[in-house]
Design a protein around this motif. Structure first.
Motif, PDB file in Angstrom:
ATOM      1  N   VAL A 128      31.492  36.711  49.819  1.00 26.45           N
ATOM      2  CA  VAL A 128      31.871  35.612  49.116  1.00 26.45           C
ATOM      3  C   VAL A 128      30.802  35.202  48.473  1.00 26.45           C
ATOM      4  CG1 VAL A 128      33.051  33.406  49.303  1.00 26.45           C
ATOM      5  CG2 VAL A 128      33.557  35.081  51.232  1.00 26.45           C
ATOM      6  N   ILE A 129      31.123  35.066  46.968  1.00 24.32           N
ATOM      7  CA  ILE A 129      30.079  34.423  45.958  1.00 24.32           C
ATOM      8  C   ILE A 129      31.098  33.367  45.176  1.00 24.32           C
ATOM      9  CG2 ILE A 129      28.784  34.926  44.206  1.00 24.32           C
ATOM     10  CD1 ILE A 129      28.657  37.896  45.191  1.00 24.32           C
ATOM     11  N   GLY A 130      30.940  32.289  45.407  1.00 18.40           N
ATOM     12  CA  GLY A 130      31.493  31.204  44.639  1.00 18.40           C
ATOM     13  C   GLY A 130      33.018  31.516  44.801  1.00 18.40           C
ATOM     14  N   GLU A 131      33.705  31.757  43.854  1.00 13.59           N
ATOM     15  CA  GLU A 131      35.205  31.746  43.800  1.00 13.59           C
ATOM     16  C   GLU A 131      35.549  33.340  43.972  1.00 13.59           C
ATOM     17  OE1 GLU A 131      37.323  30.030  40.490  1.00 13.59           O
ATOM     18  OE2 GLU A 131      36.109  28.568  40.620  1.00 13.59           O
ATOM     19  N   VAL A 132      34.656  34.224  44.042  1.00 16.88           N
ATOM     20  CA  VAL A 132      34.769  35.673  44.195  1.00 16.88           C
ATOM     21  C   VAL A 132      35.029  36.117  45.608  1.00 16.88           C
ATOM     22  CG1 VAL A 132      33.982  37.941  43.597  1.00 16.88           C
ATOM     23  CG2 VAL A 132      33.886  35.936  41.894  1.00 16.88           C
ATOM     24  N   VAL A 133      35.584  36.847  45.973  1.00 16.92           N
ATOM     25  CA  VAL A 133      35.917  37.555  47.410  1.00 16.92           C
ATOM     26  C   VAL A 133      35.866  38.755  47.311  1.00 16.92           C
ATOM     27  CG1 VAL A 133      36.958  37.651  49.483  1.00 16.92           C
ATOM     28  CG2 VAL A 133      37.044  35.447  48.285  1.00 16.92           C
ATOM     29  N   VAL A 134      35.104  39.702  47.620  1.00 17.33           N
ATOM     30  CA  VAL A 134      35.026  41.286  47.774  1.00 17.33           C
ATOM     31  C   VAL A 134      35.442  41.514  49.119  1.00 17.33           C
ATOM     32  CG1 VAL A 134      33.500  43.265  47.331  1.00 17.33           C
ATOM     33  CG2 VAL A 134      33.143  40.971  45.940  1.00 17.33           C
ATOM     34  N   ASP A 135      36.228  42.153  49.254  1.00 15.54           N
ATOM     35  CA  ASP A 135      37.062  42.426  50.495  1.00 15.54           C
ATOM     36  C   ASP A 135      36.931  43.807  50.718  1.00 15.54           C
ATOM     37  OD1 ASP A 135      38.769  42.875  52.660  1.00 15.54           O
ATOM     38  OD2 ASP A 135      40.104  41.192  52.261  1.00 15.54           O
ATOM     39  N   LYS A 136      36.425  44.452  51.774  1.00 19.13           N
ATOM     40  CA  LYS A 136      36.290  45.926  52.045  1.00 19.13           C
ATOM     41  C   LYS A 136      37.549  46.359  52.800  1.00 19.13           C
ATOM     42  CE  LYS A 136      32.203  48.717  54.015  1.00 19.13           C
ATOM     43  NZ  LYS A 136      31.220  48.206  54.625  1.00 19.13           N
ATOM     44  N   SER A 140      39.338  45.459  47.227  1.00 17.83           N
ATOM     45  CA  SER A 140      39.643  44.495  46.247  1.00 17.83           C
ATOM     46  C   SER A 140      38.600  43.361  45.847  1.00 17.83           C
ATOM     47  CB  SER A 140      41.100  43.771  46.434  1.00 17.83           C
ATOM     48  OG  SER A 140      40.998  43.062  47.520  1.00 17.83           O
ATOM     49  N   VAL A 141      38.699  42.966  44.630  1.00 12.12           N
ATOM     50  CA  VAL A 141      37.845  41.614  44.260  1.00 12.12           C
ATOM     51  C   VAL A 141      38.796  40.681  43.993  1.00 12.12           C
ATOM     52  CG1 VAL A 141      36.112  41.009  42.784  1.00 12.12           C
ATOM     53  CG2 VAL A 141      35.880  43.152  43.544  1.00 12.12           C
ATOM     54  N   THR A 142      38.884  39.467  44.397  1.00 10.83           N
ATOM     55  CA  THR A 142      39.643  38.472  44.147  1.00 10.83           C
ATOM     56  C   THR A 142      38.934  37.365  43.519  1.00 10.83           C
ATOM     57  OG1 THR A 142      41.203  38.940  45.914  1.00 10.83           O
ATOM     58  CG2 THR A 142      41.318  36.957  45.194  1.00 10.83           C
ATOM     59  N   ARG A 143      39.650  36.821  42.521  1.00 10.22           N
ATOM     60  CA  ARG A 143      38.765  35.517  41.969  1.00 10.22           C
ATOM     61  C   ARG A 143      40.124  34.675  41.396  1.00 10.22           C
ATOM     62  NH1 ARG A 143      36.927  32.732  37.324  1.00 10.22           N
ATOM     63  NH2 ARG A 143      34.794  31.682  37.856  1.00 10.22           N
ATOM     64  N   GLY A 144      40.314  33.551  42.173  1.00 11.07           N
ATOM     65  CA  GLY A 144      41.548  32.767  42.087  1.00 11.07           C
ATOM     66  C   GLY A 144      42.834  33.508  42.126  1.00 11.07           C
ATOM     67  N   ASP A 145      43.525  33.532  41.004  1.00 12.79           N
ATOM     68  CA  ASP A 145      45.012  34.438  41.227  1.00 12.79           C
ATOM     69  C   ASP A 145      44.867  35.859  40.778  1.00 12.79           C
ATOM     70  OD1 ASP A 145      46.043  31.940  42.133  1.00 12.79           O
ATOM     71  OD2 ASP A 145      46.648  31.552  40.207  1.00 12.79           O
ATOM     72  N   LYS A 153      34.783  54.655  45.273  1.00 14.19           N
ATOM     73  CA  LYS A 153      33.431  54.782  44.837  1.00 14.19           C
ATOM     74  C   LYS A 153      33.035  53.528  44.220  1.00 14.19           C
ATOM     75  CE  LYS A 153      32.703  58.472  47.088  1.00 14.19           C
ATOM     76  NZ  LYS A 153      32.136  58.576  48.076  1.00 14.19           N
ATOM     77  N   GLU A 154      33.914  53.052  43.134  1.00 17.95           N
ATOM     78  CA  GLU A 154      33.290  51.883  42.437  1.00 17.95           C
ATOM     79  C   GLU A 154      33.359  50.838  43.370  1.00 17.95           C
ATOM     80  OE1 GLU A 154      36.033  50.798  39.062  1.00 17.95           O
ATOM     81  OE2 GLU A 154      36.112  52.941  38.624  1.00 17.95           O
ATOM     82  N   PHE A 155      34.228  50.750  44.506  1.00 16.40           N
ATOM     83  CA  PHE A 155      34.053  49.501  45.445  1.00 16.40           C
ATOM     84  C   PHE A 155      32.771  49.558  45.983  1.00 16.40           C
ATOM     85  CE2 PHE A 155      34.596  47.516  49.334  1.00 16.40           C
ATOM     86  CZ  PHE A 155      35.142  45.872  49.006  1.00 16.40           C
ATOM     87  N   GLN A 156      32.474  50.803  46.658  1.00 13.38           N
ATOM     88  CA  GLN A 156      31.325  50.931  47.502  1.00 13.38           C
ATOM     89  C   GLN A 156      30.006  50.668  46.913  1.00 13.38           C
ATOM     90  OE1 GLN A 156      31.091  54.625  49.756  1.00 13.38           O
ATOM     91  NE2 GLN A 156      33.261  54.878  49.336  1.00 13.38           N
ATOM     92  N   LEU A 157      30.070  51.068  45.471  1.00 12.45           N
ATOM     93  CA  LEU A 157      29.029  50.766  44.557  1.00 12.45           C
ATOM     94  C   LEU A 157      28.899  49.322  44.445  1.00 12.45           C
ATOM     95  CD1 LEU A 157      26.684  51.349  42.673  1.00 12.45           C
ATOM     96  CD2 LEU A 157      28.305  51.796  40.945  1.00 12.45           C
ATOM     97  N   LEU A 158      30.084  48.685  44.227  1.00  8.09           N
ATOM     98  CA  LEU A 158      29.847  47.141  43.805  1.00  8.09           C
ATOM     99  C   LEU A 158      29.341  46.447  45.323  1.00  8.09           C
ATOM    100  CD1 LEU A 158      30.314  44.688  42.098  1.00  8.09           C
ATOM    101  CD2 LEU A 158      32.633  44.458  42.774  1.00  8.09           C
ATOM    102  N   PHE A 159      30.036  46.611  46.200  1.00  3.92           N
ATOM    103  CA  PHE A 159      29.775  46.185  47.644  1.00  3.92           C
ATOM    104  C   PHE A 159      28.280  46.318  48.017  1.00  3.92           C
ATOM    105  CE2 PHE A 159      30.009  45.149  52.273  1.00  3.92           C
ATOM    106  CZ  PHE A 159      31.107  44.293  52.240  1.00  3.92           C
ATOM    107  N   LEU A 160      27.673  47.561  47.792  1.00  5.60           N
ATOM    108  CA  LEU A 160      26.499  47.749  48.114  1.00  5.60           C
ATOM    109  C   LEU A 160      25.426  46.913  47.163  1.00  5.60           C
ATOM    110  CD1 LEU A 160      24.198  49.760  49.228  1.00  5.60           C
ATOM    111  CD2 LEU A 160      24.325  50.927  47.161  1.00  5.60           C
TER     112      LEU A 160
END
Length: 223
Positions: A128-136, A140-145, A153-160
Motif C-alpha cells: 500500500v502506497i498512498g492511494e495505490v494498492v498492489v495486490d498479489k 492488480s493495481v488499484t488506485r481509487g476506482d 511477469k509485469e506484476f511480479q516485476l512491479l511487486f519486486l
C-alpha cells in the motif's frame, strides 16, 4: 512492537543486544539453539537473530531445523565468523541476512526493519502506497476506482521493485527473481516489461520507475 528472538551463548553479548534493541522491539533471549527452538514454539516471533557457534545445536542446525518445518520467519546471522564459506553455508541453510561482529548498531537496525517490512509484505500479499494498492492475490493495481490487472511477469516485476522502495535492483537480480535462474530471457526482456509498466502507470504521483544507467532499475516512492 515486533517480537525478536535473540540467540546468543555469550552472556555479555546477549545483554548488550537486549539493551540496544528493547527500546524498539520486544526481545526474547535464548542461550543456545535448543532453548531457541523451545522459545520459538512458545511465542509469536517475527524475526530471529542468531549466532553460529553455540553449544549443542549451533546456528546452522537451528536454522535448518526451522526451515525443514516450513517456518518462513526472517533470520539474521550475527557472528564473528566472517569467512566466505561460512556466509555461503549460512545462506544455503536459509538465513536472510548475515552480519559480522563487532556490529554497527545503526546498520543493524536498518537491516532488521527492512526484513520485518519485507516479511509483512510477503505475509499480507499487498503493498500500500498512498492511494495505490498492489495486490498479489489478484495481480492488480488499484488506485481509487481504477483497477489495472497485469500479466504475471509485469506484476511480479512491479511487486519486486515496490518491495524494495528507492533501492537499486540490478538487471541480473530482476531476471533471476522474476524469470528464474535458468531463463533464456535477457536484459531486453526486462527493458520491455519496464516500459510497459511505465506506460500503464505514467502520471501516478505515488511512485515512479527509474532507470539507473548501466546498473538496473528502482521504484522511487514519493511520500
Amino acid at each position: 512492537m515486533a517480537n525478536l528472538l535473540v540467540v546468543e551463548d555469550d552472556a555479555n553479548m546477549r545483554l548488550l543486544l537486549n539493551a540496544r534493541l528493547r527500546s524498539r522491539y520486544t526481545v526474547t533471549l535464548a542461550a543456545n539453539g535448543q532453548e531457541a527452538l523451545e522459545k520459538f514454539d512458545g511465542g509469536n516471533i517475527d524475526l530471529i537473530i542468531t549466532d553460529i557457534m553455540m553449544p549443542g545445536i549451533d546456528g546452522f542446525s537451528f536454522i535448518e531445523s526451522l526451515r525443514s518445518r516450513g517456518e518462513a520467519v526472517p533470520v539474521i546471522m550475527l557472528t564473528a565468523k566472517s569467512g566466505q564459506p561460512d556466509k555461503c553455508r549460512g545462506f544455503a541453510v536459509g538465513t536472510d541476512d548475515y552480519m559480522t561482529k563487532p556490529v554497527n548498531f545503526e546498520e543493524f537496525i536498518w537491516r532488521i526493519d527492512a526484513l520485518l517490512r519485507r516479511s509483512k509484505i510477503a505475509n499480507e500479499g499487498k503493498i500500500v502506497i498512498g492511494e495505490v494498492v498492489v495486490d498479489k492475490e489478484t495481480f492488480s493495481v488499484t488506485r481509487g476506482d481504477v483497477v489495472t490487472e497485469l500479466p504475471s511477469k509485469e506484476f511480479q516485476l512491479l511487486f519486486l521493485l515496490l518491495s524494495y522502495p528507492n533501492k537499486i535492483l540490478t538487471k541480473e537480480t530482476i531476471l533471476d527473481s522474476v524469470w528464474g535462474y535458468t531463463t533464456e530471457s535477457d536484459e531486453n526482456t526486462v527493458r520491455t516489461h519496464i516500459n510497459r509498466l511505465r506506460n500503464k502507470f505514467d502520471g501516478y504521483p505515488e511512485f515512479e520507475i527509474v532507470t539507473v544507467r548501466g546498473i538496473g532499475y528502482k521504484a522511487v516512492v514519493k511520500k
